[in-house]
Motif scaffolding. Structure first.
Motif, PDB file in Angstrom:
ATOM      1  N   GLU A  49      -7.949 -17.993  -6.032  1.00 37.70           N
ATOM      2  CA  GLU A  49      -6.489 -17.996  -6.117  1.00 37.70           C
ATOM      3  C   GLU A  49      -5.889 -19.243  -5.479  1.00 37.70           C
ATOM      4  O   GLU A  49      -4.890 -19.763  -5.963  1.00 37.70           O
ATOM      5  N   THR A  53      -3.672 -21.718  -7.614  1.00 40.36           N
ATOM      6  CA  THR A  53      -2.311 -22.023  -7.136  1.00 40.36           C
ATOM      7  C   THR A  53      -2.123 -23.524  -6.986  1.00 40.36           C
ATOM      8  O   THR A  53      -1.062 -24.064  -7.342  1.00 40.36           O
ATOM      9  N   ALA A  66      -3.701 -18.058 -13.826  1.00 40.69           N
ATOM     10  CA  ALA A  66      -3.527 -17.056 -12.769  1.00 40.69           C
ATOM     11  C   ALA A  66      -3.502 -15.651 -13.353  1.00 40.69           C
ATOM     12  O   ALA A  66      -4.102 -14.724 -12.794  1.00 40.69           O
ATOM     13  N   HIS A  70      -6.283 -12.450 -12.664  1.00 43.99           N
ATOM     14  CA  HIS A  70      -5.960 -11.075 -12.297  1.00 43.99           C
ATOM     15  C   HIS A  70      -6.391 -10.079 -13.374  1.00 43.99           C
ATOM     16  O   HIS A  70      -6.796  -8.960 -13.058  1.00 43.99           O
TER      17      HIS A  70
END
Length: 126
Positions: A49, A53, A66, A70
């Protein structure tokens, strides 16, 4: 009908893990993994992550990356949990079809009554 895998370790309460997509893993990601004591997977997801990011900060068009991360956590969260259980010494002993976790526990105890003391000693969730 849902499927559960029963994981057993010596002197520990059995752990039932549901098969399939995990909404909790998708939404909460590494927190969900840490709650289920999958520490290494949680740390790897945090690292991924951070990388994603950083990539999004440079190229905002990468936000689907992203979302994909997930989504994959939702798909494979329960499998990561099974791997963490195996690393902690739990062996997969049965696959149980049931409508819910309570029924899966009942079916496991019906098939393996010697596990009743372990269920009474622990909650069956780890």
């Amino acid at each position: 009908m849902r499927f559960y895998t029963a994981h057993l370790a010596q002197n520990q309460a059995p752990v039932l893990v549901r098969e399939g997509f995990s909404l909790g893993a998708m939404v909460f990601g590494p927190l969900w993994l840490a709650f289920h004591r999958a520490w290494i997977a949680a740390a790897l997801v945090v690292a991924a992550e951070i990388v994603v990011t950083a990539a999004i900060a440079r190229l905002p068009a990468l936000w689907p990356l992203a979302l994909a991360l997930h989504w994959l956590l939702g798909l494979f969260g329960q499998d990561l949990r099974r791997i963490a259980l195996a690393w902690r010494g739990y062996g997969e002993s049965a696959v149980i079809a049931a409508t819910g976790e309570f029924e899966a526990c009942a079916r496991l105890l019906a098939a393996r009554p010697e596990l009743a003391p372990a269920f009474l000693a622990g909650s069956g969730r780890r």
